[in-house]
Design an enzyme around this catalytic site. Structure first.
Site, PDB file in Angstrom:
ATOM      1  N   ARG A 103       0.868  -1.343   0.065  1.00 19.41           N
ATOM      2  CA  ARG A 103       0.000  -0.023   0.195  1.00 19.41           C
ATOM      3  C   ARG A 103       0.695   1.112   0.103  1.00 19.41           C
ATOM      4  O   ARG A 103       1.731   1.231   0.817  1.00 19.41           O
ATOM      5  CB  ARG A 103      -0.893  -0.160   1.168  1.00 19.41           C
ATOM      6  CG  ARG A 103      -2.087   0.524   1.264  1.00 19.41           C
ATOM      7  CD  ARG A 103      -3.156   0.307   2.413  1.00 19.41           C
ATOM      8  NE  ARG A 103      -2.590   1.095   3.539  1.00 19.41           N
ATOM      9  CZ  ARG A 103      -3.250   1.416   4.463  1.00 19.41           C
ATOM     10  NH1 ARG A 103      -4.515   1.320   4.414  1.00 19.41           N
ATOM     11  NH2 ARG A 103      -2.865   1.893   5.660  1.00 19.41           N
ATOM     12  N   THR A 107      -1.096   7.766  -0.918  1.00 16.20           N
ATOM     13  CA  THR A 107      -2.541   7.499  -1.409  1.00 16.20           C
ATOM     14  C   THR A 107      -3.195   6.461  -0.887  1.00 16.20           C
ATOM     15  O   THR A 107      -4.358   6.349  -0.971  1.00 16.20           O
ATOM     16  CB  THR A 107      -2.390   7.311  -2.971  1.00 16.20           C
ATOM     17  OG1 THR A 107      -1.416   5.910  -3.156  1.00 16.20           O
ATOM     18  CG2 THR A 107      -1.241   8.263  -3.458  1.00 16.20           C
ATOM     19  N   ASP A 198       0.677  -1.786  12.196  1.00 15.83           N
ATOM     20  CA  ASP A 198       1.047  -2.318  10.984  1.00 15.83           C
ATOM     21  C   ASP A 198       1.249  -3.865  11.077  1.00 15.83           C
ATOM     22  O   ASP A 198       2.302  -4.389  11.747  1.00 15.83           O
ATOM     23  CB  ASP A 198       2.318  -1.600  10.406  1.00 15.83           C
ATOM     24  CG  ASP A 198       2.681  -2.024   8.822  1.00 15.83           C
ATOM     25  OD1 ASP A 198       2.836  -3.448   8.803  1.00 15.83           O
ATOM     26  OD2 ASP A 198       2.551  -1.251   8.341  1.00 15.83           O
ATOM     27  N   ASP A 201       4.874  -5.091   9.523  1.00 11.34           N
ATOM     28  CA  ASP A 201       5.814  -4.697  10.703  1.00 11.34           C
ATOM     29  C   ASP A 201       5.964  -5.598  11.848  1.00 11.34           C
ATOM     30  O   ASP A 201       6.934  -5.669  12.159  1.00 11.34           O
ATOM     31  CB  ASP A 201       5.727  -3.240  10.841  1.00 11.34           C
ATOM     32  CG  ASP A 201       6.230  -2.349   9.415  1.00 11.34           C
ATOM     33  OD1 ASP A 201       6.933  -3.098   8.579  1.00 11.34           O
ATOM     34  OD2 ASP A 201       5.752  -1.423   9.309  1.00 11.34           O
TER      35      ASP A 201
HETATM   36  C1  PRP Z   1      -1.316  -4.193   4.592  1.00  7.73           C
HETATM   37  C2  PRP Z   1      -2.319  -5.504   4.740  1.00  7.73           C
HETATM   38  C3  PRP Z   1      -3.038  -5.428   3.343  1.00  7.73           C
HETATM   39  C4  PRP Z   1      -3.146  -3.762   3.276  1.00  7.73           C
HETATM   40  C5  PRP Z   1      -4.667  -3.604   3.755  1.00  7.73           C
HETATM   41  O1  PRP Z   1      -0.175  -4.530   3.654  1.00  7.73           O
HETATM   42  O2  PRP Z   1      -1.122  -6.534   4.665  1.00  7.73           O
HETATM   43  O3  PRP Z   1      -2.299  -6.352   2.465  1.00  7.73           O
HETATM   44  O4  PRP Z   1      -2.121  -3.140   4.065  1.00  7.73           O
HETATM   45  O5  PRP Z   1      -4.762  -2.243   3.523  1.00  7.73           O
HETATM   46  P1  PRP Z   1      -5.922  -1.742   2.455  1.00  7.73           P
HETATM   47  O6  PRP Z   1      -7.151  -2.595   2.744  1.00  7.73           O
HETATM   48  O7  PRP Z   1      -6.233  -0.353   2.649  1.00  7.73           O
HETATM   49  O8  PRP Z   1      -5.505  -2.094   1.118  1.00  7.73           O
HETATM   50  P2  PRP Z   1       1.020  -3.584   3.489  1.00  7.73           P
HETATM   51  O9  PRP Z   1       0.626  -2.775   2.368  1.00  7.73           O
HETATM   52  O10 PRP Z   1       1.293  -2.789   4.816  1.00  7.73           O
HETATM   53  O11 PRP Z   1       2.304  -4.495   2.930  1.00  7.73           O
HETATM   54  P3  PRP Z   1       3.057  -5.548   3.944  1.00  7.73           P
HETATM   55  O12 PRP Z   1       2.182  -6.634   4.096  1.00  7.73           O
HETATM   56  O13 PRP Z   1       4.241  -5.925   3.185  1.00  7.73           O
HETATM   57  O14 PRP Z   1       3.405  -5.015   5.163  1.00  7.73           O
HETATM   58  N1  URA Z   2      -2.443  -2.254   6.998  1.00  5.65           N
HETATM   59  C1  URA Z   2      -2.004  -2.693   8.477  1.00  5.65           C
HETATM   60  O1  URA Z   2      -1.101  -3.435   8.560  1.00  5.65           O
HETATM   61  N2  URA Z   2      -2.656  -2.379   9.316  1.00  5.65           N
HETATM   62  C2  URA Z   2      -3.588  -1.296   9.105  1.00  5.65           C
HETATM   63  O2  URA Z   2      -4.545  -0.904  10.124  1.00  5.65           O
HETATM   64  C3  URA Z   2      -4.114  -0.961   7.865  1.00  5.65           C
HETATM   65  C4  URA Z   2      -3.589  -1.441   6.670  1.00  5.65           C
END
Ligand code: PRP
Ligand code: URA
Length: 207
Positions: A103, A107, A198, A201
Site C-alpha cells: 500500500r 495515497t 502495521d 511490521d
Molecule cells: C497491509 C495489509 C493489506 C493492506 C490492507 O499490507 O497486509 O495487504 O495493508 O490495506 P488496504 O485494505 O487499505 O489496502 P501492506 O501494504 O502494509 O504491506 P505488507 O504486508 O508488505 O506490510
Molecule cells: N495495514 C496494516 O497493517 N494495518 C492497518 O491498520 C491498515 C493497513
C-alpha cells in the site's frame, strides 16, 4: 450477497487481544497469528464439499466422509504469509499461490509487485491477508484470483474495517469474508482502529 462472518469463540478473542497488545513482540506475534489462523481457516472451510468414504474400524465397516474439493491458498505478501501455515497445517495438500501487494503510504492505493498463481479450476481459493483496511489491496487480490480462473473464493482476514468490508463486498459480492473482528473505523492514515497497527511490521519486526 455472500456472507460476512466474525469468529465468535473465546479462544479467538484471547488470541486477537494478544495480537492487539502493543507489547507483543514478533516471535509471539507469529505464533499467535498461526494459531488464530487455524480458527479462521476452519471457519472459512466449514462448507467445503465432502464425499462418502468407506473405512473399516477395528469393530465394523463405517461410512464416513472426506474432503472432495482441493484448496488453493493465496497469501498476500507480506503480512498474509503469517496465515499460510494455518492453511497448510489443516490442509497439507493445499497448493499455494502468491500475490505481492504494497500500500502506498500517501495515497493508500495498492501497488502489485509479484504474482504467481496456480490453476484454480475445481478448487476453493482462500485469499489470506490479515488486514482489510480501505479494501483496496483485498479487492485487487480477489480480482487477480478471479482473472486466474477461480470461481469459489473466500477472503480470510484477522481484522476488517467497515470501509474495507463495504469496498470488498461492492466489488466482489460473491466472495464470503471471514474475520476475527470487525473494528470501528479507519483513521486519517487509513489504519484500522482500534486495530493492531502495521501487521507486516509487527510480524517481521520491521517497525
Ligand atoms: C497491509 C495489509 C493489506 C493492506 C490492507 O499490507 O497486509 O495487504 O495493508 O490495506 P488496504 O485494505 O487499505 O489496502 P501492506 O501494504 O502494509 O504491506 P505488507 O504486508 O508488505 O506490510
Ligand atoms: N495495514 C496494516 O497493517 N494495518 C492497518 O491498520 C491498515 C493497513
Amino acid at each position: 450477497m455472500a456472507s460476512f462472518t466474525a469468529l465468535d469463540h473465546p479462544l479467538a478473542g484471547d488470541l486477537l487481544t494478544r495480537l492487539r497488545d502493543r507489547d507483543t513482540g514478533p516471535a509471539a506475534y507469529r505464533e499467535l497469528t498461526r494459531r488464530l489462523g487455524l480458527l479462521l481457516v476452519a471457519e472459512a472451510t466449514r462448507d467445503l464439499a465432502t464425499e462418502p468414504a468407506k473405512v473399516d474400524t477395528p469393530l465394523e465397516p463405517f461410512e464416513g466422509t472426506r474432503i472432495a474439493k482441493g484448496l488453493v491458498a493465496i497469501p498476500v505478501l507480506r503480512a498474509g504469509l503469517g496465515l499460510l501455515e494455518a492453511v497448510t497445517d489443516l490442509y497439507p495438500d493445499a497448493v499455494v499461490g502468491y500475490l505481492g501487494m504494497e500500500r502506498d503510504e500517501e495515497t493508500h492505493e495498492p501497488r502489485d509487485y509479484y504474482a504467481k498463481l496456480p490453476p484454480m479450476a475445481g478448487r476453493r481459493a482462500l485469499v489470506v491477508d490479515p488486514m482489510l483496511a480501505t479494501g483496496g489491496s483485498g479487492s485487487a487480490a480477489v480480482g487477480y484470483v478471479k482473472d486466474a480462473g477461480a470461481d469459489d473464493i473466500t477472503f480470510v482476514c484477522v481484522v476488517a474495517a467497515p470501509e474495507g468490508l463495504a469496498r470488498l463486498r461492492d466489488d466482489h459480492p460473491d466472495v464470503p469474508v471471514v474475520a476475527a473482528a470487525l473494528d470501528r473505523e479507519l483513521n486519517a492514515n487509513a489504519y484500522i482502529v482500534p486495530g493492531l497497527g502495521d501487521f507486516g511490521d509487527r510480524l517481521y519486526g520491521t517497525l
